[in-house]
Design a protein around this motif. Structure first.
Motif: not given
Length: 115
Positions: A74-98
């Motif tokens: 449910s932790a996945n399913w409850s987040r399916t409609h969260e749009p991309d935001s600056d915060t998630t884009t930044l988090a993805y970039g940090v993850k990729e850098l790591l």
């Protein structure tokens, strides 16, 4: 496609960390099948690439009737409609850098071992 491959690699790493208890008749088995139908339903619905790229960490591996399943919680399913935001884009970039940093560290460590 690259993100899907990254998620599948995460799944394989996750499976290696899961203690899989096989019955005595299955000892020595080198391959197990994991049903990914729940993940297949999740993929076209999720709108945020960071949520998708980290979905394995919020999933469960379970066994039913001698079959292994990847369950999107449910932790996945409850987040399916969260749009991309600056915060998630930044988090993805940090993850990729790591990930790139870890890759480079692994290469350096391997080169130090080889004469």
């Amino acid at each position: 496609l690259p993100l899907l491959l990254e998620v599948l690699v995460n799944l394989i790493e996750h499976l290696q960390g899961v203690e899989i208890k096989l019955s005595s008749e299955h000892q020595g088995v080198k391959m197990i099948s994991v049903n990914l139908s729940d993940m297949a339903e999740f993929i076209p619905i999720v709108q945020n690439r960071f949520i998708f790229s980290t979905c394995i960490s919020r999933s469960k591996i379970k066994m039913e009737d001698s079959r292994w399943y990847l369950q999107m919680t449910s932790a996945n399913w409850s987040r399916t409609h969260e749009p991309d935001s600056d915060t998630t884009t930044l988090a993805y970039g940090v993850k990729e850098l790591l990930q790139r940093q870890k890759f480079m560290q692994d290469i350096l460590a391997a080169s130090r071992k080889d004469p």
